[in-house]
Motif scaffolding. Structure first.
Motif, PDB file in Angstrom:
ATOM      1  N   GLY A  78       0.784  -1.223   0.000  1.00 52.77           N
ATOM      2  CA  GLY A  78       0.000   0.000   0.000  1.00 52.77           C
ATOM      3  C   GLY A  78       0.820   1.279   0.000  1.00 52.77           C
ATOM      4  O   GLY A  78       0.279   2.354   0.218  1.00 52.77           O
ATOM      5  N   TRP A 105       1.922   3.018  -2.329  1.00 55.95           N
ATOM      6  CA  TRP A 105       1.567   3.965  -3.372  1.00 55.95           C
ATOM      7  C   TRP A 105       0.067   4.240  -3.401  1.00 55.95           C
ATOM      8  O   TRP A 105      -0.458   4.767  -4.374  1.00 55.95           O
ATOM      9  CB  TRP A 105       2.016   3.459  -4.740  1.00 55.95           C
ATOM     10  N   ARG A 106      -0.620   3.947  -2.352  1.00 57.42           N
ATOM     11  CA  ARG A 106      -2.082   4.088  -2.376  1.00 57.42           C
ATOM     12  C   ARG A 106      -2.525   5.532  -2.553  1.00 57.42           C
ATOM     13  O   ARG A 106      -3.600   5.789  -3.049  1.00 57.42           O
ATOM     14  CB  ARG A 106      -2.701   3.439  -1.140  1.00 57.42           C
ATOM     15  N   GLU A 107      -1.680   6.472  -2.166  1.00 57.23           N
ATOM     16  CA  GLU A 107      -2.028   7.894  -2.279  1.00 57.23           C
ATOM     17  C   GLU A 107      -1.775   8.450  -3.678  1.00 57.23           C
ATOM     18  O   GLU A 107      -2.254   9.528  -4.007  1.00 57.23           O
ATOM     19  CB  GLU A 107      -1.232   8.721  -1.262  1.00 57.23           C
ATOM     20  N   ARG A 108      -1.018   7.748  -4.503  1.00 62.59           N
ATOM     21  CA  ARG A 108      -0.682   8.264  -5.835  1.00 62.59           C
ATOM     22  C   ARG A 108      -1.868   8.107  -6.775  1.00 62.59           C
ATOM     23  O   ARG A 108      -2.352   6.997  -7.009  1.00 62.59           O
ATOM     24  CB  ARG A 108       0.531   7.528  -6.398  1.00 62.59           C
ATOM     25  N   GLN A 109      -2.292   9.206  -7.346  1.00 64.32           N
ATOM     26  CA  GLN A 109      -3.439   9.181  -8.244  1.00 64.32           C
ATOM     27  C   GLN A 109      -3.111   8.462  -9.557  1.00 64.32           C
ATOM     28  O   GLN A 109      -3.989   7.829 -10.145  1.00 64.32           O
ATOM     29  CB  GLN A 109      -3.914  10.614  -8.522  1.00 64.32           C
ATOM     30  N   GLN A 121      -3.738   4.483  -9.519  1.00 60.99           N
ATOM     31  CA  GLN A 121      -5.036   3.903  -9.190  1.00 60.99           C
ATOM     32  C   GLN A 121      -5.366   2.729 -10.107  1.00 60.99           C
ATOM     33  O   GLN A 121      -5.920   1.728  -9.670  1.00 60.99           O
ATOM     34  CB  GLN A 121      -6.129   4.967  -9.258  1.00 60.99           C
TER      35      GLN A 121
END
Length: 78
Positions: A54, A56-60, A63
């Motif tokens: 997780g 990179w979960r914040e990278r748009q 997705q």
């Protein structure tokens, strides 16, 4: 049969038979080898608890990972 008698019997055999005896001895050594102590099992962290899961979960742009790879390949390979 004692060791001396076995050695005399072995030396009286032809070389091919002596090799067969040597091979059989190696087989017996592996068969009757004392059990090696088992390696202690290391407690492992469940994969879901690993720090990198997780990350990179914040990278748009990540997705849709398939789309991200397609775009990266398009940029790099033309």
């Amino acid at each position: 049969m004692n060791t001396q008698a076995m050695m005399e019997g072995l030396s009286s055999l032809p070389p091919d038979a002596q090799q067969q005896v040597a091979d059989f001895i190696e087989f017996l050594k592996t068969r009757y080898q004392k059990n090696k102590p088992e390696k202690k099992k290391v407690a492992r962290t469940p994969l879901s608890q690993e720090a990198f899961i997780g990350m990179w979960r914040e990278r748009q742009d990540m997705q849709d990972s398939s789309q991200w790879v397609r775009e990266l390949r398009r940029k790099e390979w033309g």
